[in-house]
Design a protein around this motif. Structure first.
Motif, PDB file in Angstrom:
ATOM      1  N   ALA A   1      -3.616 -13.346  -7.000  1.00 27.31           N
ATOM      2  CA  ALA A   1      -3.773 -11.929  -6.694  1.00 27.31           C
ATOM      3  C   ALA A   1      -2.805 -11.024  -7.440  1.00 27.31           C
TER       4      ALA A   1
ATOM      5  N   GLU B   1      -3.784  -8.054  -9.871  1.00 22.38           N
ATOM      6  CA  GLU B   1      -4.393  -6.902  -9.194  1.00 22.38           C
ATOM      7  C   GLU B   1      -3.368  -6.170  -8.333  1.00 22.38           C
TER       8      GLU B   1
ATOM      9  N   MET C   1      -1.524  -3.945 -10.676  1.00 22.95           N
ATOM     10  CA  MET C   1      -2.359  -2.799 -11.081  1.00 22.95           C
ATOM     11  C   MET C   1      -2.459  -1.771  -9.962  1.00 22.95           C
ATOM     12  N   ILE C   2      -2.640  -2.235  -8.734  1.00 21.58           N
ATOM     13  CA  ILE C   2      -2.707  -1.315  -7.597  1.00 21.58           C
ATOM     14  C   ILE C   2      -1.396  -0.545  -7.459  1.00 21.58           C
TER      15      ILE C   2
ATOM     16  N   ASP D   1      -9.181  -8.441  -1.423  1.00 16.26           N
ATOM     17  CA  ASP D   1     -10.624  -8.486  -1.681  1.00 16.26           C
ATOM     18  C   ASP D   1     -11.125  -9.881  -1.309  1.00 16.26           C
TER      19      ASP D   1
ATOM     20  N   LEU E   1     -11.250 -10.867  -9.186  1.00 15.71           N
ATOM     21  CA  LEU E   1     -10.343  -9.933  -8.526  1.00 15.71           C
ATOM     22  C   LEU E   1     -10.840  -8.512  -8.731  1.00 15.71           C
ATOM     23  N   SER E   2     -10.809  -7.726  -7.671  1.00 16.06           N
ATOM     24  CA  SER E   2     -11.163  -6.313  -7.789  1.00 16.06           C
ATOM     25  C   SER E   2     -10.212  -5.435  -6.977  1.00 16.06           C
ATOM     26  N   GLY E   3      -9.593  -6.030  -5.953  1.00 20.18           N
ATOM     27  CA  GLY E   3      -8.763  -5.247  -5.042  1.00 20.18           C
ATOM     28  C   GLY E   3      -9.586  -4.303  -4.188  1.00 20.18           C
ATOM     29  N   SER E   4     -10.895  -4.540  -4.094  1.00 21.52           N
ATOM     30  CA  SER E   4     -11.817  -3.576  -3.486  1.00 21.52           C
ATOM     31  C   SER E   4     -11.462  -3.195  -2.047  1.00 21.52           C
TER      32      SER E   4
ATOM     33  N   ARG F   1      -8.003  -1.240  -2.228  1.00 25.25           N
ATOM     34  CA  ARG F   1      -8.205   0.030  -2.944  1.00 25.25           C
ATOM     35  C   ARG F   1      -9.016   1.016  -2.093  1.00 25.25           C
TER      36      ARG F   1
END
Length: 184
Positions: A55, A58, A61-62, A141, A151-154, A157
């Protein structure tokens, strides 16, 4: 790889305060020192957990995307370093450097902070609003090591966007899954 789920601290819980040493700077920080104008993200991680390794890109990035929008970001490691020396403060400093973690990475030697947050796993995410009330706790996510989901962190986020833009909160929040915190 053993999996542990978040304990899902009740929404609205006031952020427990702390004073912990940052392994990046050797400064001591409290929750008040790191909180953002719009909210604060507290993440329990450690150096050796494969879920954290998975993780981490991501997470970084977040942190980079949302710190400029008023979200304070802090990571805490609470593992027992006698049994897991790879999670020692010295190794935390090296881990942060190697992975370009430029937000505070605090060491919870007594494990009292993890207990106050009812943290159970790494990674474990806690998003607090600007009044220090728990707004979101749960997963990054649906991606996990080796499950084939990118991975998207959806989930995280979406929660941060909901907080920043004052939208209605989705009360359905999935727990994070990761390695258990290594208790003394």
């Amino acid at each position: 790889m053993a999996q542990t789920s978040s304990n899902m601290l009740p929404l609205g819980t006031i952020a427990p305060n702390f004073k912990l040493k940052d392994t990046n700077s050797n400064n001591v920080y409290s929750f008040e020192d790191v909180k953002g104008s719009k909210g604060t993200l507290v993440i329990f991680i450690c150096n050796h957990c494969p879920f954290v390794h998975h993780a981490l890109p991501e997470i970084i990035m977040i942190a980079n995307d949302y710190r400029v929008q008023g979200i304070g970001v802090i990571a805490i490691s609470s593992n027992d370093v006698k049994k897991y020396p790879q999670d020692s403060p010295e190794m935390m400093t090296e881990f942060a450097f190697q992975n370009k973690i430029d937000f505070p990475y605090l060491f919870d030697e007594s494990q009292e902070v993890a207990k106050a947050y009812d943290a159970a796993c790494t990674p474990d995410f806690y998003l607090f609003d600007n009044l220090d009330r728990l707004f979101y706790r749960g997963q990054l996510d649906d991606s996990r090591p080796n499950n084939g989901i990118p991975l998207s962190g959806s989930d995280l986020r979406s929660a941060i966007d909901t907080l920043i833009y004052n939208r209605s909160l989705n009360e359905t929040q999935k727990p994070s899954i990761g390695c258990s915190i290594k208790w003394k």
